[in-house]
Design a protein around this motif. Structure first.
Motif, PDB file in Angstrom:
ATOM      1  N   THR A  11       0.639  -1.265   0.084  1.00 19.52           N
ATOM      2  CA  THR A  11      -0.176   0.294   0.077  1.00 19.52           C
ATOM      3  C   THR A  11       1.436   1.289   0.272  1.00 19.52           C
ATOM      4  OG1 THR A  11      -0.451  -0.444   2.214  1.00 19.52           O
ATOM      5  CG2 THR A  11      -1.791  -0.759   1.425  1.00 19.52           C
ATOM      6  N   PHE A  12       0.541   2.124  -0.298  1.00 18.13           N
ATOM      7  CA  PHE A  12       0.981   3.675  -0.533  1.00 18.13           C
ATOM      8  C   PHE A  12       0.284   4.539   0.150  1.00 18.13           C
ATOM      9  CE2 PHE A  12       1.914   1.321  -4.240  1.00 18.13           C
ATOM     10  CZ  PHE A  12       3.501   1.008  -3.948  1.00 18.13           C
ATOM     11  N   GLY A  13       0.680   5.908   0.520  1.00 18.07           N
ATOM     12  CA  GLY A  13      -0.043   6.556   1.328  1.00 18.07           C
ATOM     13  C   GLY A  13      -0.757   7.942   0.132  1.00 18.07           C
ATOM     14  N   SER A  14      -0.998   8.546   0.978  1.00 14.87           N
ATOM     15  CA  SER A  14      -2.144  10.161  -0.477  1.00 14.87           C
ATOM     16  C   SER A  14      -0.327  10.968  -0.685  1.00 14.87           C
ATOM     17  CB  SER A  14      -2.868  10.208   0.118  1.00 14.87           C
ATOM     18  OG  SER A  14      -2.575  10.863   2.237  1.00 14.87           O
ATOM     19  N   SER A  15       0.253  11.062   0.745  1.00 19.97           N
ATOM     20  CA  SER A  15       1.587  11.877  -0.413  1.00 19.97           C
ATOM     21  C   SER A  15       2.611  10.975  -1.064  1.00 19.97           C
ATOM     22  CB  SER A  15       1.966  12.393   1.347  1.00 19.97           C
ATOM     23  OG  SER A  15       2.638  11.082   2.051  1.00 19.97           O
ATOM     24  N   GLU A  16       3.077   9.802  -1.154  1.00 22.47           N
ATOM     25  CA  GLU A  16       3.520   9.254  -2.048  1.00 22.47           C
ATOM     26  C   GLU A  16       3.323   9.706  -3.213  1.00 22.47           C
ATOM     27  OE1 GLU A  16       5.650   5.726   0.068  1.00 22.47           O
ATOM     28  OE2 GLU A  16       2.858   5.867   1.036  1.00 22.47           O
ATOM     29  N   SER A  17       4.453   9.588  -3.724  1.00 18.88           N
ATOM     30  CA  SER A  17       4.257   9.748  -5.803  1.00 18.88           C
ATOM     31  C   SER A  17       5.439   9.047  -6.128  1.00 18.88           C
ATOM     32  CB  SER A  17       4.453  11.345  -6.136  1.00 18.88           C
ATOM     33  OG  SER A  17       5.583  11.767  -5.299  1.00 18.88           O
ATOM     34  N   ASN A  18       5.933   8.486  -7.383  1.00 16.58           N
ATOM     35  CA  ASN A  18       7.127   8.006  -8.288  1.00 16.58           C
ATOM     36  C   ASN A  18       6.666   7.033  -7.642  1.00 16.58           C
ATOM     37  OD1 ASN A  18       9.095   8.440  -9.563  1.00 16.58           O
ATOM     38  ND2 ASN A  18      10.761   8.961  -8.489  1.00 16.58           N
ATOM     39  N   ALA A  19       5.578   6.321  -7.660  1.00 13.26           N
ATOM     40  CA  ALA A  19       5.587   4.229  -7.144  1.00 13.26           C
ATOM     41  C   ALA A  19       6.397   4.334  -8.347  1.00 13.26           C
ATOM     42  CB  ALA A  19       4.676   4.231  -7.128  1.00 13.26           C
ATOM     43  N   ARG A  20       7.739   3.331  -7.670  1.00 16.04           N
ATOM     44  CA  ARG A  20       8.578   2.346  -9.511  1.00 16.04           C
ATOM     45  C   ARG A  20       9.174   0.936  -9.102  1.00 16.04           C
ATOM     46  NH1 ARG A  20      10.593   5.928  -6.888  1.00 16.04           N
ATOM     47  NH2 ARG A  20      12.425   5.518  -5.410  1.00 16.04           N
ATOM     48  N   ILE A  21       8.869   0.073  -9.809  1.00 17.91           N
ATOM     49  CA  ILE A  21       9.436  -0.804  -9.621  1.00 17.91           C
ATOM     50  C   ILE A  21      10.452  -1.577 -10.181  1.00 17.91           C
ATOM     51  CG2 ILE A  21       8.677  -3.953  -9.427  1.00 17.91           C
ATOM     52  CD1 ILE A  21       5.573  -3.016  -9.575  1.00 17.91           C
ATOM     53  N   ALA A  22      11.723  -2.224  -8.805  1.00 17.39           N
ATOM     54  CA  ALA A  22      12.461  -2.835  -9.689  1.00 17.39           C
ATOM     55  C   ALA A  22      13.531  -3.899 -10.101  1.00 17.39           C
ATOM     56  CB  ALA A  22      14.163  -2.730  -8.388  1.00 17.39           C
ATOM     57  N   ALA A  23      14.174  -4.090 -11.186  1.00 18.10           N
ATOM     58  CA  ALA A  23      13.985  -5.537 -11.241  1.00 18.10           C
ATOM     59  C   ALA A  23      14.292  -7.010 -10.046  1.00 18.10           C
ATOM     60  CB  ALA A  23      15.745  -5.740 -12.131  1.00 18.10           C
ATOM     61  N   ASP A  24      14.714  -6.446  -8.829  1.00 14.29           N
ATOM     62  CA  ASP A  24      14.328  -7.657  -8.084  1.00 14.29           C
ATOM     63  C   ASP A  24      12.792  -7.975  -7.539  1.00 14.29           C
ATOM     64  OD1 ASP A  24      14.426  -5.445  -6.914  1.00 14.29           O
ATOM     65  OD2 ASP A  24      15.710  -6.268  -5.140  1.00 14.29           O
ATOM     66  N   GLY A  25      12.196  -6.688  -7.809  1.00 12.31           N
ATOM     67  CA  GLY A  25      10.660  -6.850  -7.285  1.00 12.31           C
ATOM     68  C   GLY A  25      10.556  -6.016  -6.061  1.00 12.31           C
ATOM     69  N   THR A  26      11.817  -4.926  -5.751  1.00 13.56           N
ATOM     70  CA  THR A  26      11.693  -4.059  -4.764  1.00 13.56           C
ATOM     71  C   THR A  26      10.728  -2.797  -5.179  1.00 13.56           C
ATOM     72  OG1 THR A  26      13.389  -4.525  -3.659  1.00 13.56           O
ATOM     73  CG2 THR A  26      12.451  -2.386  -3.007  1.00 13.56           C
ATOM     74  N   VAL A  27       9.386  -2.140  -4.646  1.00 18.17           N
ATOM     75  CA  VAL A  27       8.306  -1.417  -4.916  1.00 18.17           C
ATOM     76  C   VAL A  27       9.147  -0.604  -3.968  1.00 18.17           C
ATOM     77  CG1 VAL A  27       6.269  -1.008  -4.831  1.00 18.17           C
ATOM     78  CG2 VAL A  27       6.592  -3.279  -5.190  1.00 18.17           C
ATOM     79  N   SER A  28       8.871   0.912  -4.618  1.00 20.12           N
ATOM     80  CA  SER A  28       9.771   1.990  -3.906  1.00 20.12           C
ATOM     81  C   SER A  28       8.994   3.316  -3.930  1.00 20.12           C
ATOM     82  CB  SER A  28      11.241   2.203  -3.767  1.00 20.12           C
ATOM     83  OG  SER A  28      11.558   2.177  -5.112  1.00 20.12           O
ATOM     84  N   THR A  29       8.687   4.235  -3.129  1.00 20.22           N
ATOM     85  CA  THR A  29       8.525   5.633  -4.037  1.00 20.22           C
ATOM     86  C   THR A  29       9.469   6.877  -2.919  1.00 20.22           C
ATOM     87  OG1 THR A  29       7.282   6.075  -1.945  1.00 20.22           O
ATOM     88  CG2 THR A  29       6.298   4.484  -3.430  1.00 20.22           C
ATOM     89  N   ASP A  30       9.680   8.185  -3.406  1.00 17.04           N
ATOM     90  CA  ASP A  30       9.780   9.031  -3.142  1.00 17.04           C
ATOM     91  C   ASP A  30      10.203   8.887  -1.591  1.00 17.04           C
ATOM     92  OD1 ASP A  30       7.386   9.492  -2.436  1.00 17.04           O
ATOM     93  OD2 ASP A  30       7.484  12.241  -3.156  1.00 17.04           O
ATOM     94  N   GLN A  31       9.159   8.542  -0.597  1.00 11.64           N
ATOM     95  CA  GLN A  31       9.766   8.222   0.244  1.00 11.64           C
ATOM     96  C   GLN A  31      10.285   6.548   0.450  1.00 11.64           C
ATOM     97  OE1 GLN A  31       5.849   9.212   2.492  1.00 11.64           O
ATOM     98  NE2 GLN A  31       5.441  11.201   0.829  1.00 11.64           N
ATOM     99  N   GLY A  32      10.825   5.926  -0.163  1.00  9.94           N
ATOM    100  CA  GLY A  32      11.417   5.153   0.210  1.00  9.94           C
ATOM    101  C   GLY A  32      10.522   3.286  -0.185  1.00  9.94           C
ATOM    102  N   ILE A  33      11.612   2.391   0.061  1.00  6.27           N
ATOM    103  CA  ILE A  33      10.765   1.243  -0.331  1.00  6.27           C
ATOM    104  C   ILE A  33       9.416   1.161   0.348  1.00  6.27           C
ATOM    105  CG2 ILE A  33      11.695  -1.197   0.163  1.00  6.27           C
ATOM    106  CD1 ILE A  33      14.059  -0.402   0.102  1.00  6.27           C
ATOM    107  N   ARG A  34       8.732   0.174  -0.011  1.00  5.99           N
ATOM    108  CA  ARG A  34       7.158  -0.334   0.784  1.00  5.99           C
ATOM    109  C   ARG A  34       6.611  -1.672   0.458  1.00  5.99           C
ATOM    110  NH1 ARG A  34       7.438   3.839   2.903  1.00  5.99           N
ATOM    111  NH2 ARG A  34       6.638   5.670   2.612  1.00  5.99           N
ATOM    112  N   GLY A  35       7.961  -2.088   0.010  1.00  8.86           N
ATOM    113  CA  GLY A  35       8.086  -3.440  -0.630  1.00  8.86           C
ATOM    114  C   GLY A  35       8.701  -4.792  -1.317  1.00  8.86           C
ATOM    115  N   LYS A  36       8.057  -5.904  -1.187  1.00  9.87           N
ATOM    116  CA  LYS A  36       9.086  -6.526  -2.691  1.00  9.87           C
ATOM    117  C   LYS A  36       8.260  -7.430  -2.994  1.00  9.87           C
ATOM    118  CE  LYS A  36      12.882  -8.741  -3.626  1.00  9.87           C
ATOM    119  NZ  LYS A  36      14.609  -9.437  -2.963  1.00  9.87           N
ATOM    120  N   LEU A  37       7.512  -7.698  -4.591  1.00 15.53           N
ATOM    121  CA  LEU A  37       6.937  -7.802  -4.916  1.00 15.53           C
ATOM    122  C   LEU A  37       7.041  -9.328  -4.043  1.00 15.53           C
ATOM    123  CD1 LEU A  37       6.119  -6.967  -8.138  1.00 15.53           C
ATOM    124  CD2 LEU A  37       4.865  -6.796  -6.417  1.00 15.53           C
TER     125      LEU A  37
END
Length: 247
Positions: free
Chosen positions: A135-161
């Motif tokens: 899940t992401f907070g309402s103020s977070e932006s720039n969500a992206r997924i790395a090659a190893d499945g790590t999910v992050s935003t401009d506020q840091g890592i949010r989990g790993k697929l």
């Protein structure tokens, strides 16, 4: 004649089943991560015909029976999209998905964020991370997924697929919405499991081959229908002749 009609009917049932499989493949030519299926059949030999009192004796009869619809696990074409939430799976890994019926699995890597801030499939089911839904907070932006499945935003890592694999992926059962269930528990995909960010895996359906097969099946079905119609007509004539002789 009854035997000929029954053999023809078994063939028509098999062709109708194959037609359903081909139609489903064709309908999913543009579905991300879709895996095509094919129809397989066996010969079932009856030990004897329904009447064995004539000379010479009837020969064994060959019927057609459904053997299943094996899945084609070959890699679909990977195309770049530039969307940071699109991921193309490389290898035999699958994403875990949360559904009302329990955990399911998919190769469809076109993801998005719903109104509740959850990372979901395009059909709305939450995609699972190693610690549950991401899940992401309402103020977070720039969500992206790395090659190893790590999910992050401009506020840091949010989990790993959560990526999984199966000892026998050909046993996977299609459940619609591009999801699979498995009769056996999956295992975690190893470190070699990689994702290609900003891309998606297309369907592995070969449209030209499927269209050619569709035409062949339709012609075979029509040919069998004609044969059965002529056999039924012959039976009717035989009954009429026998009735005339008795009169």
């Amino acid at each position: 004649m009854e035997n000929a009609l029954l053999v023809g009917l078994s063939r028509q049932i098999a062709l109708a089943r194959e037609l359903d499989v081909i139609a489903n493949n064709m309908a999913n030519v543009g579905t991300n991560g879709f895996k095509a299926r094919s129809a397989r059949f066996n010969e079932f030999i009856m030990p004897k015909a329904s009447a064995e009192t004539f000379a010479p004796r009837d020969r064994p009869l060959s019927y057609v029976i459904d053997k299943g619809t094996p899945i084609d696990l070959s890699q679909g074409t990977v195309e770049r999209t530039g969307n940071p939430l699109d991921v193309a799976l490389r290898g035999d890994n699958y994403l875990a998905v949360q559904t009302a019926g329990g955990e399911r699995y998919t190769r469809a890597g076109s993801l998005e964020i719903n109104g509740r801030g959850q990372l979901v499939m395009q059909t709305g089911q939450p995609v699972l991370g190693e610690g549950g839904p991401i899940t992401f907070g309402s103020s977070e932006s720039n969500a992206r997924i790395a090659a190893d499945g790590t999910v992050s935003t401009d506020q840091g890592i949010r989990g790993k697929l959560r990526q999984v694999r199966f000892a026998n992926p050909r046993a996977l059962v299609s459940e619609g919405d591009n999801l699979f269930s498995s009769p056996t528990a999956p295992v975690a995909a190893g470190p070699e499991a990689r994702l290609e960010a900003g891309a998606k895996e297309g369907s592995n359906v070969k449209a030209v081959i499927e269209m050619t097969r569709l035409i062949e099946v339709q012609r075979s079905y029509q040919s069998m229908a004609t044969m059965m119609s002529k056999t039924d007509e012959l039976r009717s004539k035989a009954i009429t002749r026998l009735a005339d002789q008795q009169a």
